[in-house]
Scaffold this active site. Structure first.
Site, short mmCIF file in Angstrom:
data_model
loop_
_atom_site.label_atom_id
_atom_site.label_comp_id
_atom_site.label_asym_id
_atom_site.label_seq_id
_atom_site.Cartn_x
_atom_site.Cartn_y
_atom_site.Cartn_z
N HIS A 20 57.73 62.62 64.00
CA HIS A 20 59.15 62.91 63.74
C HIS A 20 60.04 61.69 63.92
CE1 HIS A 20 60.58 63.25 68.00
NE2 HIS A 20 59.34 63.65 68.23
N ASP A 50 59.71 57.77 71.24
CA ASP A 50 59.47 59.17 70.92
C ASP A 50 60.40 59.53 69.77
OD1 ASP A 50 59.09 61.92 70.87
OD2 ASP A 50 60.30 62.28 72.66
N GLU A 60 62.29 67.89 65.21
CA GLU A 60 61.34 68.17 66.29
C GLU A 60 62.03 68.29 67.64
OE1 GLU A 60 58.41 67.58 69.49
OE2 GLU A 60 60.20 66.38 69.05
N GLU A 61 63.01 67.44 67.90
CA GLU A 61 63.65 67.43 69.22
C GLU A 61 64.41 68.73 69.51
OE1 GLU A 61 63.02 65.51 71.49
OE2 GLU A 61 62.39 63.58 70.68
N ASP A 88 52.47 62.39 68.42
CA ASP A 88 53.68 62.32 69.24
C ASP A 88 53.31 61.66 70.56
OD1 ASP A 88 56.29 62.71 70.11
OD2 ASP A 88 56.40 64.74 69.32
N HIS A 120 62.11 60.18 77.12
CA HIS A 120 63.48 60.66 76.98
C HIS A 120 64.47 59.86 77.83
CE1 HIS A 120 62.78 64.86 75.00
NE2 HIS A 120 62.15 63.87 74.38
#
Length: 349
Positions: free
Chosen positions: A70, A187, A221-222, A242, A322
């Site tokens: 993603h 990510d 995706e998030e 991922d 993150h």
């Protein structure tokens, strides 16, 4: 035997993370990927959600594979323009306010104008606020200081900034001499770059795949539903690429490919997991098996949406997920090697 070029992957990661793409505002980065694949003469199409699907035909067109990564990232959206001329934020994606304190950011208006700013605590100045270090990092206390002469909400609106404008974070990407790449949004743009380099190798070396293979570059995706649609009825195996999560109690590191056994959605397909391990062992690929306790992927989204598929999850190990993320060239390399062998392997029985 040649493998995808890790140096080229690093350069591609640097380009991708430098294109703002918080979930909900991903057209620019999708256009970049679309152009990259067009130069390789790869057939692509966009779905209605704005994601991109590439397809490479295989020897067997009755059974398909799908790999996904993603391009959408964490970000924020303007919730309120304060009387002071500062902006209150609402977060996009699962992260904490403390991870963006002091970060440079960019605000994009609905008309396409872009302004810069800094995300700060309202009580930042230790010379004024006794609780500067103790105040909670939350929506009420954190705000954006615009790099414009604004003294009130009217000044801000005169710039064209309004509630609902997207806010992206400066990636601060850097490649170190010791082989690390550190940046926000590894990510999952690290995995996107790996897939793009893999597709490039398949096309330039005219590698014939055993099965028709789809590559979904997803863009939601998030927020939980990037990969839950556009899966062909012929698709048997669905592999999300991922990040692997690093921390206390985890086996994932920055130097191997992580093969996920289970995340918050439950176990991944046992047979596919064992096949991925088999491929790693047979090809001298360093790997770690791991569980990600607070995690979901495009593969788990696909399962939840009711698709009758075999699902798996692999990826490079990413430190400080993150937040201020980092991985090493060796992790990118082992992930790329595993995917190279996987797309040329036979499906599980």
């Amino acid at each position: 035997m040649s493998y995808p070029n890790t140096d080229e992957i690093f350069q591609l990661i640097s380009k991708l993370v430098s294109i703002p793409s918080p979930s909900g505002n991903t057209n620019d980065v999708i256009t970049f990927v679309e152009s990259y694949l067009k130069e390789l003469k790869v057939e692509t199409k966009r779905n209605r959600k704005g994601g991109l699907i590439a397809m490479i035909g295989g020897q067997d067109d009755t059974k398909h594979r799908m790999l996904t990564a993603h391009v959408d990232t964490l970000g924020a959206i303007v919730k309120e323009i304060k009387p002071s001329g500062r902006l209150k934020l609402d977060l996009i994606g699962g992260f904490k306010y403390n991870s963006i304190e002091g970060e440079y950011c960019e605000i994009e208006t609905a008309s396409g104008k872009k302004y810069t700013g800094t995300i700060l605590m309202h009580q930042t100045s230790v010379h004024v606020y006794k609780d500067a270090g103790k105040a909670e990092r939350n929506q009420d206390n954190m705000e954006v200081r615009l790099d414009e002469v604004v003294k009130n909400a009217e000044d801000v609106r005169a710039l064209g900034i309004e509630v609902g404008d997207f806010v992206s974070f400066d990636p601060r990407v850097e490649i170190t001499p010791s082989g690390f790449i550190k940046s926000r949004h590894l990510d999952d743009k690290a995995s996107v770059a790996i897939l793009l380099e893999l597709i490039k190798q398949i096309k330039t070396e005219k590698i014939e795949l055993p099965y028709t293979t789809h590559f979904l570059i997803s863009n939601n995706e998030e927020i939980g539903y990037g990969g839950n649609s556009n899966i062909t009825p012929e698709t048997v195996e669905y592999l999300a690429v991922d990040m692997g999560a690093i921390g206390d109690g985890q086996s994932t590191d920055e130097y191997t490919v992580s093969i996920c056994v289970k995340d918050a959605s439950g176990p991944y397909h046992y047979g596919l997991r064992k096949r991925l391990v088999q491929l790693a062992v047979e090809n001298q690929i360093d790997y770690k098996l791991d569980i990600y306790p607070f995690y979901g992927s495009d593969a788990s989204a696909a399962i939840r949406s009711g698709h009758d598929i075999v699902h798996g999850l692999v990826g490079p190990g990413i430190d400080s997920s993150h937040a201020f993320e980092r991985t090493h060239k060796s992790s990118i390399n082992h992930t790329a090697k595993l995917l190279y062998h996987y797309v040329q392997s036979e499906m599980i029985e």
